[in-house]
Design an enzyme around this catalytic site. Structure first.
Site, PDB file in Angstrom:
ATOM      1  N   CYS A 257      27.401  29.872 122.414  1.00  0.00           N
ATOM      2  CA  CYS A 257      28.385  30.727 123.087  1.00  0.00           C
ATOM      3  C   CYS A 257      28.388  32.118 122.459  1.00  0.00           C
ATOM      4  CB  CYS A 257      29.775  30.090 123.037  1.00  0.00           C
ATOM      5  SG  CYS A 257      29.931  28.671 124.155  1.00  0.00           S
TER       6      CYS A 257
ATOM      7  N   ARG B  12      26.822  24.403 119.669  1.00  0.00           N
ATOM      8  CA  ARG B  12      27.427  24.911 120.902  1.00  0.00           C
ATOM      9  C   ARG B  12      28.159  26.238 120.640  1.00  0.00           C
ATOM     10  NH1 ARG B  12      27.076  24.924 126.426  1.00  0.00           N
ATOM     11  NH2 ARG B  12      27.457  27.105 126.031  1.00  0.00           N
TER      12      ARG B  12
ATOM     13  N   CYS C 223      29.616  11.628 101.042  1.00  0.00           N
ATOM     14  CA  CYS C 223      29.280  10.246 100.695  1.00  0.00           C
ATOM     15  C   CYS C 223      27.835  10.133 100.257  1.00  0.00           C
ATOM     16  CB  CYS C 223      29.562   9.316 101.880  1.00  0.00           C
ATOM     17  SG  CYS C 223      31.323   8.957 102.063  1.00  0.00           S
TER      18      CYS C 223
ATOM     19  N   CYS D  44      25.460   3.062 103.741  1.00  0.00           N
ATOM     20  CA  CYS D  44      26.842   3.271 104.205  1.00  0.00           C
ATOM     21  C   CYS D  44      27.536   1.912 104.303  1.00  0.00           C
ATOM     22  CB  CYS D  44      26.873   3.930 105.578  1.00  0.00           C
ATOM     23  SG  CYS D  44      25.708   5.283 105.806  1.00  0.00           S
TER      24      CYS D  44
ATOM     25  N   HIS E  32      37.234  30.324 128.115  1.00  0.00           N
ATOM     26  CA  HIS E  32      37.716  28.939 128.149  1.00  0.00           C
ATOM     27  C   HIS E  32      39.219  28.771 128.353  1.00  0.00           C
ATOM     28  CE1 HIS E  32      33.749  27.453 127.432  1.00  0.00           C
ATOM     29  NE2 HIS E  32      33.622  28.149 126.326  1.00  0.00           N
TER      30      HIS E  32
ATOM     31  N   CYS F 180      36.455  33.579 122.847  1.00  0.00           N
ATOM     32  CA  CYS F 180      36.416  32.220 123.404  1.00  0.00           C
ATOM     33  C   CYS F 180      37.455  32.107 124.530  1.00  0.00           C
ATOM     34  CB  CYS F 180      36.734  31.168 122.343  1.00  0.00           C
ATOM     35  SG  CYS F 180      35.968  31.424 120.732  1.00  0.00           S
TER      36      CYS F 180
ATOM     37  N   HIS G 128      31.233   0.555 103.494  1.00  0.00           N
ATOM     38  CA  HIS G 128      32.092   0.592 104.679  1.00  0.00           C
ATOM     39  C   HIS G 128      31.967  -0.623 105.592  1.00  0.00           C
ATOM     40  CE1 HIS G 128      33.443   4.649 103.810  1.00  0.00           C
ATOM     41  NE2 HIS G 128      32.196   5.056 103.655  1.00  0.00           N
TER      42      HIS G 128
HETATM   43  C1  HEC Z   1      30.899  34.364 128.176  1.00  0.00           C
HETATM   44  C2  HEC Z   1      31.630  33.148 128.289  1.00  0.00           C
HETATM   45  C3  HEC Z   1      31.869  32.295 127.078  1.00  0.00           C
HETATM   46  C4  HEC Z   1      32.425  32.633 125.871  1.00  0.00           C
HETATM   47  C5  HEC Z   1      32.921  33.986 125.431  1.00  0.00           C
HETATM   48  C6  HEC Z   1      32.471  31.415 125.099  1.00  0.00           C
HETATM   49  N1  HEC Z   1      31.942  30.381 125.804  1.00  0.00           N
HETATM   50 FE1  HEC Z   1      31.949  28.424 125.257  1.00  0.00          FE
HETATM   51  N2  HEC Z   1      30.961  27.941 126.977  1.00  0.00           N
HETATM   52  C7  HEC Z   1      30.592  28.832 127.958  1.00  0.00           C
HETATM   53  C8  HEC Z   1      29.847  28.136 128.978  1.00  0.00           C
HETATM   54  C9  HEC Z   1      29.269  28.758 130.246  1.00  0.00           C
HETATM   55  C10 HEC Z   1      29.780  26.784 128.560  1.00  0.00           C
HETATM   56  C11 HEC Z   1      29.116  25.615 129.309  1.00  0.00           C
HETATM   57  C12 HEC Z   1      30.024  25.167 130.409  1.00  0.00           C
HETATM   58  C13 HEC Z   1      31.359  24.751 129.878  1.00  0.00           C
HETATM   59  O1  HEC Z   1      31.509  23.631 129.376  1.00  0.00           O
HETATM   60  O2  HEC Z   1      32.295  25.592 129.906  1.00  0.00           O
HETATM   61  C14 HEC Z   1      30.516  26.697 127.313  1.00  0.00           C
HETATM   62  C15 HEC Z   1      30.716  25.512 126.618  1.00  0.00           C
HETATM   63  C16 HEC Z   1      31.478  25.402 125.467  1.00  0.00           C
HETATM   64  C17 HEC Z   1      31.789  24.156 124.812  1.00  0.00           C
HETATM   65  C18 HEC Z   1      31.323  22.767 125.239  1.00  0.00           C
HETATM   66  C19 HEC Z   1      32.342  22.074 126.098  1.00  0.00           C
HETATM   67  C20 HEC Z   1      31.917  20.687 126.478  1.00  0.00           C
HETATM   68  O3  HEC Z   1      32.733  19.971 127.087  1.00  0.00           O
HETATM   69  O4  HEC Z   1      30.804  20.278 126.200  1.00  0.00           O
HETATM   70  C21 HEC Z   1      32.547  24.463 123.714  1.00  0.00           C
HETATM   71  C22 HEC Z   1      33.111  23.492 122.702  1.00  0.00           C
HETATM   72  C23 HEC Z   1      32.711  25.905 123.711  1.00  0.00           C
HETATM   73  N3  HEC Z   1      32.052  26.447 124.780  1.00  0.00           N
HETATM   74  C24 HEC Z   1      33.415  26.611 122.754  1.00  0.00           C
HETATM   75  C25 HEC Z   1      33.456  28.011 122.668  1.00  0.00           C
HETATM   76  C26 HEC Z   1      34.018  28.744 121.554  1.00  0.00           C
HETATM   77  C27 HEC Z   1      34.663  28.124 120.332  1.00  0.00           C
HETATM   78  C28 HEC Z   1      33.851  30.067 121.830  1.00  0.00           C
HETATM   79  C29 HEC Z   1      34.142  31.255 120.968  1.00  0.00           C
HETATM   80  C30 HEC Z   1      33.436  31.323 119.721  1.00  0.00           C
HETATM   81  C31 HEC Z   1      33.221  30.150 123.135  1.00  0.00           C
HETATM   82  N4  HEC Z   1      32.979  28.890 123.594  1.00  0.00           N
HETATM   83  C32 HEC Z   1      32.952  31.338 123.805  1.00  0.00           C
HETATM   84  C33 HEC Z   1      30.906  30.169 128.017  1.00  0.00           C
HETATM   85  C34 HEC Z   1      31.549  30.883 127.010  1.00  0.00           C
HETATM   86  C1  HEC Z   2      29.561   3.885  97.188  1.00  0.00           C
HETATM   87  C2  HEC Z   2      30.510   3.903  98.264  1.00  0.00           C
HETATM   88  C3  HEC Z   2      30.223   4.640  99.524  1.00  0.00           C
HETATM   89  C4  HEC Z   2      29.058   4.783 100.230  1.00  0.00           C
HETATM   90  C5  HEC Z   2      27.686   4.241  99.897  1.00  0.00           C
HETATM   91  C6  HEC Z   2      29.377   5.558 101.416  1.00  0.00           C
HETATM   92  N1  HEC Z   2      30.691   5.888 101.419  1.00  0.00           N
HETATM   93 FE1  HEC Z   2      31.713   6.805 102.890  1.00  0.00          FE
HETATM   94  N2  HEC Z   2      33.413   6.720 101.836  1.00  0.00           N
HETATM   95  C7  HEC Z   2      33.526   6.167 100.581  1.00  0.00           C
HETATM   96  C8  HEC Z   2      34.878   6.381 100.081  1.00  0.00           C
HETATM   97  C9  HEC Z   2      35.413   5.944  98.735  1.00  0.00           C
HETATM   98  C10 HEC Z   2      35.558   7.076 101.110  1.00  0.00           C
HETATM   99  C11 HEC Z   2      36.990   7.555 101.081  1.00  0.00           C
HETATM  100  C12 HEC Z   2      36.946   8.985 100.640  1.00  0.00           C
HETATM  101  C13 HEC Z   2      38.277   9.606 100.638  1.00  0.00           C
HETATM  102  O1  HEC Z   2      39.212   9.028 101.129  1.00  0.00           O
HETATM  103  O2  HEC Z   2      38.334  10.773 100.195  1.00  0.00           O
HETATM  104  C14 HEC Z   2      34.624   7.253 102.180  1.00  0.00           C
HETATM  105  C15 HEC Z   2      34.937   7.845 103.392  1.00  0.00           C
HETATM  106  C16 HEC Z   2      34.064   7.962 104.466  1.00  0.00           C
HETATM  107  C17 HEC Z   2      34.436   8.464 105.765  1.00  0.00           C
HETATM  108  C18 HEC Z   2      35.822   8.963 106.198  1.00  0.00           C
HETATM  109  C19 HEC Z   2      36.628   7.793 106.689  1.00  0.00           C
HETATM  110  C20 HEC Z   2      37.996   8.237 107.150  1.00  0.00           C
HETATM  111  O3  HEC Z   2      38.822   7.355 107.373  1.00  0.00           O
HETATM  112  O4  HEC Z   2      38.234   9.423 107.321  1.00  0.00           O
HETATM  113  C21 HEC Z   2      33.313   8.446 106.528  1.00  0.00           C
HETATM  114  C22 HEC Z   2      33.176   8.924 107.973  1.00  0.00           C
HETATM  115  C23 HEC Z   2      32.251   7.932 105.708  1.00  0.00           C
HETATM  116  N3  HEC Z   2      32.739   7.638 104.462  1.00  0.00           N
HETATM  117  C24 HEC Z   2      30.940   7.745 106.130  1.00  0.00           C
HETATM  118  C25 HEC Z   2      29.922   7.287 105.312  1.00  0.00           C
HETATM  119  C26 HEC Z   2      28.524   7.243 105.718  1.00  0.00           C
HETATM  120  C27 HEC Z   2      28.001   7.662 107.086  1.00  0.00           C
HETATM  121  C28 HEC Z   2      27.814   6.752 104.671  1.00  0.00           C
HETATM  122  C29 HEC Z   2      26.354   6.583 104.538  1.00  0.00           C
HETATM  123  C30 HEC Z   2      25.487   7.682 104.912  1.00  0.00           C
HETATM  124  C31 HEC Z   2      28.783   6.474 103.609  1.00  0.00           C
HETATM  125  N4  HEC Z   2      30.023   6.829 104.038  1.00  0.00           N
HETATM  126  C32 HEC Z   2      28.459   5.916 102.382  1.00  0.00           C
HETATM  127  C33 HEC Z   2      32.553   5.473  99.890  1.00  0.00           C
HETATM  128  C34 HEC Z   2      31.240   5.366 100.276  1.00  0.00           C
END
Ligand code: HEC
Ligand code: HEC
Ligand code: HEC
Lengths: 264, 151
Positions: free
Chosen positions: A225, A221, A116, A78, A184, A180, A82
């Site tokens: 959920c 996560r 990449c 990378c 939330h 969700c 980069h």
């Molecule tokens: C039955 C209740 C429930 C539903 C429905 C639910 N969640 Fe959660 N979710 C939780 C609980 C409990 C946690 C852990 C505590 C918290 O961060 O709210 C959590 C945590 C999360 C977190 C992590 C937040 C953090 O700060 O780390 C994300 C992101 C999340 N939920 C997204 C979703 C999404 C997207 C959906 C729908 C697909 C969904 N949840 C549906 C109960 C729910």
């Molecule tokens: C040979 C060149 C090359 C290598 C090796 C490479 N990248 Fe990239 N990477 C690029 C180019 C070119 C872009 C821009 C792509 C675009 O804009 O669509 C990019 C874009 C990215 C971005 C997005 C940056 C943004 O501003 O959104 C991330 C994150 C990233 N590379 C991570 C990695 C990681 C992690 C690795 C190694 C595991 C890696 N790259 C290896 C060429 C490379």
């Protein structure tokens, strides 16, 4: 209720302030945007605020190592392209997911890393929930810590994905027939059994979860959920979860990136 | 399978779907004036078994959302729904049965799951597909327990 933050006393890590509350813009479904940080106990918060004790840093170190490791047929790491991640990757996590014109779809950080690896490095794609991927997303995410989440919903077809994500967010799933939003949006700040419900924001991901004893992706996560409401979860990296991720990023705009956050 | 089959024999419990009667199957019921007057099993419920089903996380898990003074010995009461104290003073048996079977018939758009319904659900996990959360007997038991919650 959860721990409440005094506006003048926001948490900080090594002098970097974490905006754990943000004003919701007009047209936003919430009145105030609040990070999951605010809903956790003082003990859990303290782990996140101290890099030496934050267990997520084991993964960050793994990512840092991989950053400069040559892999694949092109003989590159990378770093070859980069350079110094603290400069080139600063702000990247805050803007994800992002429209990718060539792919014709939004790219999450995982999508971009794998693009990449396969297209630039000639290396294998990493599995979504692999340690390698968690390490790299944590390491790159850390470079944006403290920066406000700010996603661009106007480029390409991001709007369409946002709409899809919004629809999923309000769709009831599973035997428990819940959306969700039921937990939330309508019930954050309330306990559901032993769990204090947050707004389900995405700003801390990948997150070290004490219950998992491990770092986990946002899509893990989501799956958790959906499992809890006895729903057949979508796959990690699926269009559905990417759409939800895009929509959640929009819902959490203004919150600081907290990667690697600690949650329970 | 059809949603809720309105039994033409009011108050008579019918097993739907599979030809073989399954303890987990959905039972037909008749809604009269927004409530379900007749026992889903034709038998009265057991309040003790109902208390246990209500608390059990794999069954009612009602404490996920509710609290009740009578259940003070149980840890972790939720705050999503109202306290169940005095619920028998506010609702008659037929309405309590409706609330447990499908609370959405009483509170439109409520977050409370329907405990004896399987139609109209979206992406149910395979291991729970085609099954209501509570069996007919468990519904009756929970209703019997709720009837004891008077103030
Ligand atoms: C039955 C209740 C429930 C539903 C429905 C639910 N969640 Fe959660 N979710 C939780 C609980 C409990 C946690 C852990 C505590 C918290 O961060 O709210 C959590 C945590 C999360 C977190 C992590 C937040 C953090 O700060 O780390 C994300 C992101 C999340 N939920 C997204 C979703 C999404 C997207 C959906 C729908 C697909 C969904 N949840 C549906 C109960 C729910
Ligand atoms: C040979 C060149 C090359 C290598 C090796 C490479 N990248 Fe990239 N990477 C690029 C180019 C070119 C872009 C821009 C792509 C675009 O804009 O669509 C990019 C874009 C990215 C971005 C997005 C940056 C943004 O501003 O959104 C991330 C994150 C990233 N590379 C991570 C990695 C990681 C992690 C690795 C190694 C595991 C890696 N790259 C290896 C060429 C490379
Ligand atoms: C996911 C949350 C949730 C779960 C689980 C849940 N409920 Fe409810 N319940 C509610 C909410 C919320 C209300 C209030 C109706 C509304 O405003 O939506 C309610 C209302 C009720 C009422 C009417 C209360 C009154 O005073 O009017 C009864 C009775 C009831 N629930 C019983 C139960 C039983 C018994 C169970 C378990 C078998 C259960 N609930 C599980 C959320 C829940």
């Amino acid at each position: 209720g959860g721990a409440s933050a005094d506006e003048t006393n926001l948490p900080s890590i090594d002098g970097v302030t974490l905006q754990t509350r943000a004003e919701a813009p007009e047209g936003h479904p919430l009145t105030e945007i609040i990070s999951g940080f605010e809903f956790r106990t003082k003990e859990t918060q303290a782990l996140e605020l101290d890099d030496f004790n934050n267990p997520g840093f084991l993964m960050v170190e793994l990512g840092e190592e991989a950053w400069s490791t040559v892999e694949g047929t092109a003989g590159k790491s990378c770093e070859s392209c980069h350079g110094d991640a603290s400069e080139s990757m600063r702000g990247v996590r805050a803007a994800m997911p992002k429209w990718n014109e060539a792919a014709g779809r939004p790219f999450t950080l995982e999508n971009q890393i794998n693009a990449c690896r396969t297209e630039q490095m000639g290396a294998d794609a990493w599995k979504w929930e692999s340690d390698a991927m968690l390490g790299m997303t944590a390491y790159i995410g850390l470079q944006s810590r403290g920066m406000p989440v700010k996603v661009d919903m106007e480029s390409g077809e991001m709007r369409t994905w946002w709409e899809k994500g919004k629809e999923l967010y309000y769709t009831r799933f599973g035997q428990l027939d819940m959306a969700c939003a039921n937990c939330h949006e309508s019930n954050y700040g309330n306990y559901i059994r032993a769990d204090l419900l947050s707004q389900g924001q995405s700003n801390g991901f990948p997150t070290y979860r004490l219950k998992w004893q491990k770092m986990g992706s946002l899509h893990r996560r989501f799956k958790g959920c959906m499992d809890n409401i006895r729903a057949k979860a979508f796959k990690r990296g699926s269009d559905e979860f990417v759409a939800l991720e895009a929509y959640l990023a929009w819902r959490g705009q203004g919150l600081s990136v907290e990667t690697p956050a600690v949650r329970n | 399978m059809n949603a809720i089959l309105r039994s033409s024999i009011a108050g008579y419990a019918l097993l739907l779907g599979a030809a073989t009667a399954s303890a987990e199957g959905l039972v037909a019921y008749e809604i009269v004036d927004g409530a379900i007057p007749a026992s889903l099993t034709g038998k009265p419920g057991d309040p003790e078994a109902g208390r246990a089903a209500l608390v059990n996380r794999k069954l009612g898990n009602c404490l996920a959302c509710h609290t009740a003074t009578d259940l003070g010995d149980e840890p972790f009461h939720g705050e999503v729904g109202p306290s169940l104290d005095g619920v028998a003073d506010r609702w008659d048996e037929a309405s309590l049965r409706m609330l447990v079977v499908n609370a959405k018939m009483i509170y439109e758009g409520t977050v409370m799951p329907a405990f004896h319904r399987e139609a109209g659900l979206n992406r149910v996990m395979d291991s729970f597909a085609g099954k209501p959360i509570l069996t007919a007997q468990q519904v009756e038991d929970v209703v019997a327990y709720l009837k004891t919650l008077k103030e």
